[in-house]
Design a protein around this motif. Structure first.
Motif, PDB file in Angstrom:
ATOM      1  N   PRO A   1     -59.680 -18.084  68.699  1.00 38.80           N
ATOM      2  CA  PRO A   1     -58.780 -17.779  69.812  1.00 38.80           C
ATOM      3  C   PRO A   1     -57.404 -18.411  69.633  1.00 38.80           C
ATOM      4  O   PRO A   1     -57.290 -19.580  69.243  1.00 38.80           O
ATOM      5  CB  PRO A   1     -59.512 -18.356  71.030  1.00 38.80           C
ATOM      6  CG  PRO A   1     -60.461 -19.363  70.475  1.00 38.80           C
ATOM      7  CD  PRO A   1     -60.850 -18.878  69.122  1.00 38.80           C
ATOM      8  N   ALA A   2     -56.370 -17.661  69.891  1.00 40.50           N
ATOM      9  CA  ALA A   2     -54.998 -18.161  69.799  1.00 40.50           C
ATOM     10  C   ALA A   2     -54.601 -18.865  71.089  1.00 40.50           C
ATOM     11  O   ALA A   2     -55.045 -18.502  72.180  1.00 40.50           O
ATOM     12  CB  ALA A   2     -54.042 -17.006  69.527  1.00 40.50           C
ATOM     13  N   GLY A   3     -53.791 -19.906  70.952  1.00 43.51           N
ATOM     14  CA  GLY A   3     -53.230 -20.576  72.117  1.00 43.51           C
ATOM     15  C   GLY A   3     -54.163 -21.523  72.823  1.00 43.51           C
ATOM     16  O   GLY A   3     -53.774 -22.136  73.826  1.00 43.51           O
ATOM     17  N   THR A   4     -55.387 -21.669  72.344  1.00 46.29           N
ATOM     18  CA  THR A   4     -56.337 -22.620  72.935  1.00 46.29           C
ATOM     19  C   THR A   4     -56.865 -23.530  71.836  1.00 46.29           C
ATOM     20  O   THR A   4     -56.832 -23.190  70.641  1.00 46.29           O
ATOM     21  CB  THR A   4     -57.512 -21.899  73.621  1.00 46.29           C
ATOM     22  OG1 THR A   4     -58.227 -21.122  72.641  1.00 46.29           O
ATOM     23  CG2 THR A   4     -57.027 -20.978  74.719  1.00 46.29           C
ATOM     24  N   THR A   5     -57.376 -24.682  72.235  1.00 42.43           N
ATOM     25  CA  THR A   5     -57.841 -25.652  71.249  1.00 42.43           C
ATOM     26  C   THR A   5     -59.179 -25.232  70.654  1.00 42.43           C
ATOM     27  O   THR A   5     -60.132 -24.960  71.374  1.00 42.43           O
ATOM     28  CB  THR A   5     -57.964 -27.044  71.884  1.00 42.43           C
ATOM     29  OG1 THR A   5     -56.672 -27.467  72.343  1.00 42.43           O
ATOM     30  CG2 THR A   5     -58.478 -28.057  70.863  1.00 42.43           C
ATOM     31  N   THR A   6     -59.210 -25.159  69.352  1.00 37.83           N
ATOM     32  CA  THR A   6     -60.432 -24.870  68.593  1.00 37.83           C
ATOM     33  C   THR A   6     -60.835 -26.128  67.849  1.00 37.83           C
ATOM     34  O   THR A   6     -59.991 -26.792  67.236  1.00 37.83           O
ATOM     35  CB  THR A   6     -60.197 -23.731  67.584  1.00 37.83           C
ATOM     36  OG1 THR A   6     -59.958 -22.515  68.293  1.00 37.83           O
ATOM     37  CG2 THR A   6     -61.391 -23.543  66.666  1.00 37.83           C
ATOM     38  N   ARG A   7     -62.116 -26.462  67.882  1.00 34.10           N
ATOM     39  CA  ARG A   7     -62.594 -27.616  67.131  1.00 34.10           C
ATOM     40  C   ARG A   7     -63.123 -27.135  65.783  1.00 34.10           C
ATOM     41  O   ARG A   7     -64.188 -26.514  65.703  1.00 34.10           O
ATOM     42  CB  ARG A   7     -63.669 -28.372  67.900  1.00 34.10           C
ATOM     43  CG  ARG A   7     -64.259 -29.562  67.131  1.00 34.10           C
ATOM     44  CD  ARG A   7     -64.869 -30.585  68.052  1.00 34.10           C
ATOM     45  NE  ARG A   7     -63.832 -31.231  68.868  1.00 34.10           N
ATOM     46  CZ  ARG A   7     -64.085 -32.159  69.798  1.00 34.10           C
ATOM     47  NH1 ARG A   7     -65.334 -32.537  70.030  1.00 34.10           N
ATOM     48  NH2 ARG A   7     -63.105 -32.681  70.507  1.00 34.10           N
ATOM     49  N   LEU A   8     -62.365 -27.404  64.740  1.00 31.83           N
ATOM     50  CA  LEU A   8     -62.810 -27.082  63.389  1.00 31.83           C
ATOM     51  C   LEU A   8     -63.816 -28.139  62.941  1.00 31.83           C
ATOM     52  O   LEU A   8     -63.614 -29.338  63.147  1.00 31.83           O
ATOM     53  CB  LEU A   8     -61.622 -27.080  62.425  1.00 31.83           C
ATOM     54  CG  LEU A   8     -60.507 -26.072  62.716  1.00 31.83           C
ATOM     55  CD1 LEU A   8     -59.323 -26.320  61.777  1.00 31.83           C
ATOM     56  CD2 LEU A   8     -61.012 -24.645  62.575  1.00 31.83           C
ATOM     57  N   THR A   9     -64.902 -27.681  62.329  1.00 32.94           N
ATOM     58  CA  THR A   9     -65.913 -28.604  61.810  1.00 32.94           C
ATOM     59  C   THR A   9     -66.226 -28.253  60.360  1.00 32.94           C
ATOM     60  O   THR A   9     -65.997 -27.132  59.906  1.00 32.94           O
ATOM     61  CB  THR A   9     -67.210 -28.550  62.632  1.00 32.94           C
ATOM     62  OG1 THR A   9     -67.756 -27.215  62.570  1.00 32.94           O
ATOM     63  CG2 THR A   9     -66.952 -28.930  64.090  1.00 32.94           C
ATOM     64  N   GLY A  10     -66.746 -29.237  59.654  1.00 33.36           N
ATOM     65  CA  GLY A  10     -67.102 -29.002  58.267  1.00 33.36           C
ATOM     66  C   GLY A  10     -67.891 -30.162  57.700  1.00 33.36           C
ATOM     67  O   GLY A  10     -68.245 -31.106  58.407  1.00 33.36           O
ATOM     68  N   ARG A  11     -68.181 -30.068  56.403  1.00 35.26           N
ATOM     69  CA  ARG A  11     -68.922 -31.114  55.698  1.00 35.26           C
ATOM     70  C   ARG A  11     -68.309 -31.312  54.326  1.00 35.26           C
ATOM     71  O   ARG A  11     -67.845 -30.368  53.693  1.00 35.26           O
ATOM     72  CB  ARG A  11     -70.406 -30.733  55.566  1.00 35.26           C
ATOM     73  CG  ARG A  11     -71.039 -30.374  56.900  1.00 35.26           C
ATOM     74  CD  ARG A  11     -72.507 -30.023  56.779  1.00 35.26           C
ATOM     75  NE  ARG A  11     -72.963 -29.430  58.040  1.00 35.26           N
ATOM     76  CZ  ARG A  11     -74.147 -29.622  58.590  1.00 35.26           C
ATOM     77  NH1 ARG A  11     -75.042 -30.389  57.993  1.00 35.26           N
ATOM     78  NH2 ARG A  11     -74.473 -29.048  59.729  1.00 35.26           N
ATOM     79  N   SER A  12     -68.342 -32.557  53.869  1.00 34.57           N
ATOM     80  CA  SER A  12     -67.862 -32.901  52.536  1.00 34.57           C
ATOM     81  C   SER A  12     -68.911 -33.763  51.855  1.00 34.57           C
ATOM     82  O   SER A  12     -69.642 -34.511  52.514  1.00 34.57           O
ATOM     83  CB  SER A  12     -66.536 -33.655  52.604  1.00 34.57           C
ATOM     84  OG  SER A  12     -65.523 -32.867  53.198  1.00 34.57           O
ATOM     85  N   TRP A  13     -68.964 -33.681  50.515  1.00 33.71           N
ATOM     86  CA  TRP A  13     -70.002 -34.411  49.789  1.00 33.71           C
ATOM     87  C   TRP A  13     -69.557 -34.696  48.363  1.00 33.71           C
ATOM     88  O   TRP A  13     -68.676 -34.040  47.821  1.00 33.71           O
ATOM     89  CB  TRP A  13     -71.321 -33.642  49.806  1.00 33.71           C
ATOM     90  CG  TRP A  13     -71.289 -32.287  49.140  1.00 33.71           C
ATOM     91  CD1 TRP A  13     -71.713 -31.964  47.885  1.00 33.71           C
ATOM     92  CD2 TRP A  13     -70.799 -31.058  49.710  1.00 33.71           C
ATOM     93  NE1 TRP A  13     -71.521 -30.627  47.631  1.00 33.71           N
ATOM     94  CE2 TRP A  13     -70.974 -30.044  48.736  1.00 33.71           C
ATOM     95  CE3 TRP A  13     -70.233 -30.712  50.947  1.00 33.71           C
ATOM     96  CZ2 TRP A  13     -70.585 -28.722  48.957  1.00 33.71           C
ATOM     97  CZ3 TRP A  13     -69.856 -29.389  51.172  1.00 33.71           C
ATOM     98  CH2 TRP A  13     -70.041 -28.410  50.184  1.00 33.71           C
ATOM     99  N   SER A  14     -70.192 -35.702  47.770  1.00 27.17           N
ATOM    100  CA  SER A  14     -69.910 -36.096  46.395  1.00 27.17           C
ATOM    101  C   SER A  14     -71.156 -36.745  45.822  1.00 27.17           C
ATOM    102  O   SER A  14     -71.797 -37.569  46.488  1.00 27.17           O
ATOM    103  CB  SER A  14     -68.740 -37.077  46.346  1.00 27.17           C
ATOM    104  OG  SER A  14     -68.621 -37.666  45.060  1.00 27.17           O
ATOM    105  N   ALA A  15     -71.501 -36.402  44.578  1.00 18.41           N
ATOM    106  CA  ALA A  15     -72.646 -37.033  43.919  1.00 18.41           C
ATOM    107  C   ALA A  15     -72.347 -38.477  43.534  1.00 18.41           C
ATOM    108  O   ALA A  15     -73.253 -39.237  43.198  1.00 18.41           O
ATOM    109  CB  ALA A  15     -73.047 -36.238  42.677  1.00 18.41           C
ATOM    110  N   HIS A  16     -71.067 -38.863  43.568  1.00 19.55           N
ATOM    111  CA  HIS A  16     -70.677 -40.199  43.145  1.00 19.55           C
ATOM    112  C   HIS A  16     -70.809 -41.247  44.255  1.00 19.55           C
ATOM    113  O   HIS A  16     -70.762 -42.445  43.972  1.00 19.55           O
ATOM    114  CB  HIS A  16     -69.232 -40.182  42.637  1.00 19.55           C
ATOM    115  CG  HIS A  16     -69.018 -39.248  41.487  1.00 19.55           C
ATOM    116  ND1 HIS A  16     -69.459 -39.520  40.218  1.00 19.55           N
ATOM    117  CD2 HIS A  16     -68.429 -38.028  41.421  1.00 19.55           C
ATOM    118  CE1 HIS A  16     -69.141 -38.520  39.413  1.00 19.55           C
ATOM    119  NE2 HIS A  16     -68.512 -37.608  40.120  1.00 19.55           N
ATOM    120  N   GLY A  17     -70.939 -40.803  45.508  1.00 17.30           N
ATOM    121  CA  GLY A  17     -71.049 -41.762  46.596  1.00 17.30           C
ATOM    122  C   GLY A  17     -70.594 -41.167  47.910  1.00 17.30           C
ATOM    123  O   GLY A  17     -70.132 -40.011  47.966  1.00 17.30           O
TER     124      GLY A  17
END
Length: 403
Positions: free
Chosen positions: A306-322
């Motif tokens: 939606p435009a003009g309203t607050t959107t909560r973006l979510t995601g995940r990040s990962w690394s085999a090193h730690g």
């Protein structure tokens, strides 16, 4: 021992003729046949190679494989539910009777003869539950073509060939001690009970890949449960190997045999497959190291917000090193960046969930997320090209529309 150090040592053994199970003549045969990893002959794949339902809102179907849609993981918690966990098959999911199944432990690295274990036998050993990520080495491969304009071979995964689950089983070290492993043992090679892998007219036998005894005694698990339920067929029922930190091919599904060897072992899955070839690498290729740093938004490319309203973006990040130390997000194609907020528990430190509030204006936008782990490893703008499309670690550009 790290995966790359082990593979470098074994490849030198292979070139010197000190390995068993796969010869230089075998390598020349499959090279001449122009094999493509993950592309078996049609004759080896039955209709419906995957057992579980693959609704399009949860998966992208890719022949013998199916990748998780990241939009299907929003609000799903830390662990990927079984019904959304990606599937990587070389041929097709086998039907195995747990009552007649047994694990054969054999080889020159044992003090005595072969030992067989039923599922009940394995359950009698002390169990361990652990959060472990399984990720295909080709995860993100499709972006070499769509984002970098480079031709690669293999399944065109986006970023959905990864999942974290809560696995329960017995430590491999416990079983090896019980089976009578000798001091002379150097390698362990699990083999799967799925159909032999055939490509280019060459039968390569069961899917198998060795690892060193040192790794076997470190953290390898023989898992029989996933997220609190018995392993589903597509994920290795009744027992699979889990090799934390190593690429997904090491975690053999439907394991039927464990060869414990006093000699170095080799297979097609660490000679022709799962090595880095290309203009920046030597002719014999380079062993794949641990997986790289990646980030994914929990929405589909091309999504509308939606435009003009607050959107909560979510995601995940990962690394085999730690564990992940920070995630920076851009909502304007990389012109500016903001630091995302971490949230939620991180059992085992496998991946980090994050969020960022955004109030978009109407129009098209390009989202980017760049993660940095605790050792300073971060995502580059461009991934190093290799012809088989492994280890894509560049920041992925996700187009969205605000309307």
């Amino acid at each position: 021992m790290s995966e790359s150090r082990y593979d470098i040592r074994r490849f030198h053994d292979f070139l010197a003729g000190r390995t068993r199970g796969f010869t230089r003549r075998d390598l020349l045969t499959i090279t001449a046949a122009a094999l493509l990893p993950g592309t078996p002959d049609v004759s080896t794949v039955a209709d419906g190679p995957i057992v579980k339902p693959l609704p399009p809102e949860l998966f992208r179907s890719l022949g013998t494989n199916a990748e998780t849609r990241w939009s299907a993981l929003k609000d799903q918690g830390y662990y990927v539910p079984v019904d959304r966990f990606f599937v990587r098959n070389h041929t097709s999911t086998p039907a195995i009777d747990a009552d007649t199944w047994s694990l054969k432990v054999t080889g020159t690295g044992l003090r005595g003869g072969p030992v067989h274990y039923s599922l009940d036998d394995l359950r009698r050993f002390p169990s361990e539950t652990r959060a472990v990520a399984v990720e295909c080495a080709g995860n993100g491969r499709g972006y070499y073509t769509t984002q970098q304009g480079q031709t690669v071979s293999g399944t065109a995964w986006q970023l959905g060939a990864v999942g974290v689950a809560r696995w329960r089983g017995v430590r491999l070290s416990t079983v090896l001690r019980h089976a009578g492993i000798s001091r002379a043992a150097v390698d362990v090679q699990p083999s799967g009970l799925d159909a032999n892998f055939v490509s280019g007219g060459v039968d390569l036998g069961p899917v198998r890949r060795p690892f060193p005894v040192a790794k076997a005694f470190d953290d390898v698990l023989l898992a029989y449960e996933m997220n609190g339920v018995p392993l589903p067929p597509d994920h290795g029922f009744p027992v699979r190997v889990l090799v934390p930190g190593w690429i997904g091919i090491a975690s053999i599904k439907w394991v039927g045999t464990l060869e414990v060897s006093a000699e170095p072992l080799f297979s097609p899955w660490n000679t022709q497959f799962y090595r880095l070839f290309g203009p920046e690498f030597p002719a014999e290729g380079v062993p794949i190291d641990e997986q790289v740093v990646k980030s994914a938004f929990e929405l589909d490319p091309g999504a509308t917000v939606p435009a003009g309203t607050t959107t909560r973006l979510t995601g995940r990040s990962w690394s085999a090193h730690g564990p992940i130390r920070r995630v920076d997000v851009s909502t304007d194609g990389g012109a500016t960046w903001r630091r995302a907020r971490h949230y939620g528990d991180t059992p085992g430190g496998v991946w980090q969930r994050w969020e960022l509030d955004w109030k978009p204006a109407a129009g098209t936008h390009e989202l980017l997320a760049r993660a940095t782990d605790v050792h300073g490893n971060s995502q580059p703008d461009t991934a190093t090209y290799n012809t088989l499309g492994y280890l894509f670690d560049a920041v992925v550009r996700i187009p969205v529309t605000a309307a």
